[in-house]
Design a protein around this motif. Structure first.
Motif, PDB file in Angstrom:
ATOM      1  N   ALA A  18       0.835  -1.206   0.000  1.00 57.87           N
ATOM      2  CA  ALA A  18       0.000   0.000   0.000  1.00 57.87           C
ATOM      3  C   ALA A  18       0.868   1.253   0.000  1.00 57.87           C
ATOM      4  O   ALA A  18       0.581   2.224  -0.715  1.00 57.87           O
ATOM      5  N   ARG A  19       1.942   1.227   0.803  1.00 56.24           N
ATOM      6  CA  ARG A  19       2.840   2.386   0.845  1.00 56.24           C
ATOM      7  C   ARG A  19       3.533   2.597  -0.500  1.00 56.24           C
ATOM      8  O   ARG A  19       3.614   3.707  -1.016  1.00 56.24           O
ATOM      9  N   ASP A  20       4.036   1.482  -1.063  1.00 57.64           N
ATOM     10  CA  ASP A  20       4.737   1.592  -2.342  1.00 57.64           C
ATOM     11  C   ASP A  20       3.798   2.038  -3.454  1.00 57.64           C
ATOM     12  O   ASP A  20       4.181   2.826  -4.332  1.00 57.64           O
ATOM     13  N   GLN A  21       2.560   1.527  -3.412  1.00 54.58           N
ATOM     14  CA  GLN A  21       1.599   1.924  -4.439  1.00 54.58           C
ATOM     15  C   GLN A  21       1.275   3.412  -4.331  1.00 54.58           C
ATOM     16  O   GLN A  21       1.154   4.116  -5.336  1.00 54.58           O
ATOM     17  N   SER A  22       1.157   3.871  -3.086  1.00 53.46           N
ATOM     18  CA  SER A  22       0.878   5.293  -2.873  1.00 53.46           C
ATOM     19  C   SER A  22       2.035   6.157  -3.385  1.00 53.46           C
ATOM     20  O   SER A  22       1.827   7.182  -4.041  1.00 53.46           O
ATOM     21  N   ALA A  23       3.275   5.710  -3.087  1.00 55.30           N
ATOM     22  CA  ALA A  23       4.448   6.447  -3.561  1.00 55.30           C
ATOM     23  C   ALA A  23       4.520   6.418  -5.083  1.00 55.30           C
ATOM     24  O   ALA A  23       4.856   7.421  -5.733  1.00 55.30           O
ATOM     25  N   LEU A  24       4.190   5.247  -5.673  1.00 55.95           N
ATOM     26  CA  LEU A  24       4.206   5.126  -7.127  1.00 55.95           C
ATOM     27  C   LEU A  24       3.177   6.049  -7.764  1.00 55.95           C
ATOM     28  O   LEU A  24       3.453   6.716  -8.774  1.00 55.95           O
ATOM     29  N   ASP A  25       1.984   6.073  -7.162  1.00 59.40           N
ATOM     30  CA  ASP A  25       0.942   6.958  -7.686  1.00 59.40           C
ATOM     31  C   ASP A  25       1.400   8.422  -7.650  1.00 59.40           C
ATOM     32  O   ASP A  25       1.152   9.195  -8.586  1.00 59.40           O
ATOM     33  N   GLU A  26       2.086   8.786  -6.568  1.00 54.77           N
ATOM     34  CA  GLU A  26       2.586  10.162  -6.435  1.00 54.77           C
ATOM     35  C   GLU A  26       3.636  10.471  -7.498  1.00 54.77           C
ATOM     36  O   GLU A  26       3.621  11.533  -8.134  1.00 54.77           O
ATOM     37  N   LEU A  27       4.552   9.515  -7.712  1.00 53.03           N
ATOM     38  CA  LEU A  27       5.592   9.715  -8.720  1.00 53.03           C
ATOM     39  C   LEU A  27       5.006   9.740 -10.130  1.00 53.03           C
ATOM     40  O   LEU A  27       5.482  10.487 -10.995  1.00 53.03           O
ATOM     41  N   GLU A  28       3.993   8.901 -10.355  1.00 53.66           N
ATOM     42  CA  GLU A  28       3.333   8.913 -11.662  1.00 53.66           C
ATOM     43  C   GLU A  28       2.708  10.285 -11.926  1.00 53.66           C
ATOM     44  O   GLU A  28       2.805  10.829 -13.033  1.00 53.66           O
ATOM     45  N   ALA A  29       2.086  10.839 -10.891  1.00 54.30           N
ATOM     46  CA  ALA A  29       1.475  12.160 -11.032  1.00 54.30           C
ATOM     47  C   ALA A  29       2.537  13.228 -11.293  1.00 54.30           C
ATOM     48  O   ALA A  29       2.366  14.118 -12.138  1.00 54.30           O
ATOM     49  N   GLN A  30       3.667  13.137 -10.567  1.00 50.85           N
ATOM     50  CA  GLN A  30       4.750  14.098 -10.763  1.00 50.85           C
ATOM     51  C   GLN A  30       5.360  13.970 -12.162  1.00 50.85           C
ATOM     52  O   GLN A  30       5.676  14.972 -12.815  1.00 50.85           O
ATOM     53  N   ALA A  31       5.531  12.723 -12.616  1.00 48.88           N
ATOM     54  CA  ALA A  31       6.081  12.500 -13.953  1.00 48.88           C
ATOM     55  C   ALA A  31       5.162  13.084 -15.018  1.00 48.88           C
ATOM     56  O   ALA A  31       5.618  13.680 -16.003  1.00 48.88           O
ATOM     57  N   LEU A  32       3.857  12.923 -14.820  1.00 48.71           N
ATOM     58  CA  LEU A  32       2.895  13.479 -15.762  1.00 48.71           C
ATOM     59  C   LEU A  32       2.962  15.002 -15.770  1.00 48.71           C
ATOM     60  O   LEU A  32       2.948  15.639 -16.836  1.00 48.71           O
ATOM     61  N   ASP A  33       3.071  15.587 -14.568  1.00 49.45           N
ATOM     62  CA  ASP A  33       3.196  17.047 -14.472  1.00 49.45           C
ATOM     63  C   ASP A  33       4.481  17.532 -15.148  1.00 49.45           C
ATOM     64  O   ASP A  33       4.490  18.555 -15.842  1.00 49.45           O
ATOM     65  N   ALA A  34       5.574  16.780 -14.923  1.00 52.76           N
ATOM     66  CA  ALA A  34       6.857  17.163 -15.524  1.00 52.76           C
ATOM     67  C   ALA A  34       6.781  17.081 -17.044  1.00 52.76           C
ATOM     68  O   ALA A  34       7.285  17.964 -17.756  1.00 52.76           O
ATOM     69  N   GLU A  35       6.161  16.024 -17.552  1.00 48.99           N
ATOM     70  CA  GLU A  35       6.022  15.870 -18.998  1.00 48.99           C
ATOM     71  C   GLU A  35       5.178  16.995 -19.587  1.00 48.99           C
ATOM     72  O   GLU A  35       5.487  17.543 -20.655  1.00 48.99           O
ATOM     73  N   THR A  36       4.118  17.356 -18.861  1.00 50.62           N
ATOM     74  CA  THR A  36       3.267  18.465 -19.309  1.00 50.62           C
ATOM     75  C   THR A  36       4.057  19.773 -19.334  1.00 50.62           C
ATOM     76  O   THR A  36       3.944  20.569 -20.272  1.00 50.62           O
ATOM     77  N   ALA A  37       4.890  19.974 -18.291  1.00 48.97           N
ATOM     78  CA  ALA A  37       5.705  21.189 -18.222  1.00 48.97           C
ATOM     79  C   ALA A  37       6.708  21.232 -19.369  1.00 48.97           C
ATOM     80  O   ALA A  37       6.920  22.278 -20.000  1.00 48.97           O
ATOM     81  N   VAL A  38       7.351  20.084 -19.657  1.00 52.85           N
ATOM     82  CA  VAL A  38       8.323  20.020 -20.757  1.00 52.85           C
ATOM     83  C   VAL A  38       7.648  20.352 -22.078  1.00 52.85           C
ATOM     84  O   VAL A  38       8.161  21.131 -22.893  1.00 52.85           O
ATOM     85  N   THR A  39       6.483  19.765 -22.298  1.00 50.44           N
ATOM     86  CA  THR A  39       5.748  20.022 -23.542  1.00 50.44           C
ATOM     87  C   THR A  39       5.389  21.500 -23.670  1.00 50.44           C
ATOM     88  O   THR A  39       5.529  22.111 -24.739  1.00 50.44           O
ATOM     89  N   SER A  40       4.945  22.086 -22.549  1.00 52.11           N
ATOM     90  CA  SER A  40       4.575  23.499 -22.558  1.00 52.11           C
ATOM     91  C   SER A  40       5.784  24.387 -22.835  1.00 52.11           C
ATOM     92  O   SER A  40       5.716  25.326 -23.639  1.00 52.11           O
ATOM     93  N   ILE A  41       6.906  24.079 -22.174  1.00 50.29           N
ATOM     94  CA  ILE A  41       8.118  24.890 -22.359  1.00 50.29           C
ATOM     95  C   ILE A  41       8.648  24.749 -23.779  1.00 50.29           C
ATOM     96  O   ILE A  41       9.101  25.720 -24.394  1.00 50.29           O
ATOM     97  N   GLN A  42       8.601  23.532 -24.319  1.00 51.29           N
ATOM     98  CA  GLN A  42       9.042  23.332 -25.697  1.00 51.29           C
ATOM     99  C   GLN A  42       8.209  24.164 -26.669  1.00 51.29           C
ATOM    100  O   GLN A  42       8.737  24.741 -27.625  1.00 51.29           O
ATOM    101  N   ALA A  43       6.914  24.217 -26.399  1.00 49.82           N
ATOM    102  CA  ALA A  43       6.042  25.035 -27.250  1.00 49.82           C
ATOM    103  C   ALA A  43       6.411  26.510 -27.130  1.00 49.82           C
ATOM    104  O   ALA A  43       6.425  27.251 -28.126  1.00 49.82           O
ATOM    105  N   GLN A  44       6.741  26.947 -25.900  1.00 48.60           N
ATOM    106  CA  GLN A  44       7.152  28.339 -25.702  1.00 48.60           C
ATOM    107  C   GLN A  44       8.468  28.624 -26.417  1.00 48.60           C
ATOM    108  O   GLN A  44       8.656  29.702 -26.994  1.00 48.60           O
ATOM    109  N   ILE A  45       9.392  27.644 -26.373  1.00 50.10           N
ATOM    110  CA  ILE A  45      10.684  27.821 -27.045  1.00 50.10           C
ATOM    111  C   ILE A  45      10.482  27.985 -28.548  1.00 50.10           C
ATOM    112  O   ILE A  45      11.101  28.842 -29.188  1.00 50.10           O
ATOM    113  N   VAL A  46       9.618  27.150 -29.110  1.00 50.12           N
ATOM    114  CA  VAL A  46       9.331  27.254 -30.545  1.00 50.12           C
ATOM    115  C   VAL A  46       8.773  28.636 -30.868  1.00 50.12           C
ATOM    116  O   VAL A  46       9.171  29.276 -31.849  1.00 50.12           O
ATOM    117  N   ALA A  47       7.853  29.102 -30.019  1.00 54.32           N
ATOM    118  CA  ALA A  47       7.259  30.426 -30.244  1.00 54.32           C
ATOM    119  C   ALA A  47       8.308  31.521 -30.108  1.00 54.32           C
ATOM    120  O   ALA A  47       8.340  32.474 -30.901  1.00 54.32           O
TER     121      ALA A  47
END
Length: 204
Positions: A18-47
């Motif tokens: 349960a603890r590991d799953q909770s930590a994994l869920d948190e990291l998955e959410a952070q990874a998704l946020d990071a990927e979203t941020a990278v995509t957004s910044i890349q779009a800004q760089i292109v602009a």
């Protein structure tokens, strides 16, 4: 007793899972946020790159036109100056007297030694910086460039270039040579400058 022990181990495993799953869920959410941020910044760089290219093209168009107009304005201002109406030979005559106005007494009788006259050395450069007309006049007045000096502390490449320029611009006029060294210096730059001056010894 044995069954109770097995259940306790299962409980431990379940809690760990349960603890590991909770930590994994948190990291998955952070990874998704990071990927979203990278995509957004890349779009800004292109602009931004697009904007940068546009700005550079704008600059490439504006700067040459500004420089050309700046030269035109400077030329018009120079043309309106009273000094620009003087014939070059008259202006040249004025330059020579202005530069030599403080000559008296610079070359004392022996055993006194003359000293480096910085104002005289700088005078032709100062006149040549005023405007295009003055520069043209100064460059075609060889006598303005006849003072050649090798003062102490000036043994560096830039000064060697200055000496070479003076010898070139003075053309065939007599030279006024000053060497402040008393003993024979070992400086390679000095030796090179002195050798260059000696090539014009007939003008001393």
């Amino acid at each position: 007793m044995k069954a109770s022990t097995l259940l306790s181990q299962d409980d431990i495993r379940s809690q760990r899972l349960a603890r590991d799953q909770s930590a994994l869920d948190e990291l998955e959410a952070q990874a998704l946020d990071a990927e979203t941020a990278v995509t957004s910044i890349q779009a800004q760089i292109v602009a931004l790159e697009t904007s940068l290219r546009a700005a550079r093209e704008w600059k490439a168009d504006v700067v040459p036109r500004r420089d050309a107009l700046r030269l035109s304005v400077a030329a018009q201002r120079s043309a309106l100056s009273p000094m620009s109406t003087f014939p070059k030979d008259v202006l040249s005559y004025i330059f020579q007297h202005a530069v030599r106005a403080h000559d008296n007494g610079r070359w004392p009788e022996p055993p006194y030694m003359a000293s480096y006259d910085l104002s005289l050395a700088k005078a032709p450069y100062t006149l040549a910086r005023v405007c295009t007309y003055w520069r043209q006049t100064a460059l075609t007045t060889p006598s303005l460039w006849s003072y050649v000096a090798l003062p102490n502390g000036a043994m560096y490449p830039a000064f060697a270039s200055h000496v070479s320029l003076i010898l070139q611009r003075s053309k065939a006029v007599d030279l006024e040579v000053l060497v402040e060294y008393v003993s024979s210096p070992s400086s390679e730059i000095f030796n090179r400058m002195f050798a260059a001056i000696c090539e014009h010894i007939t003008r001393w």
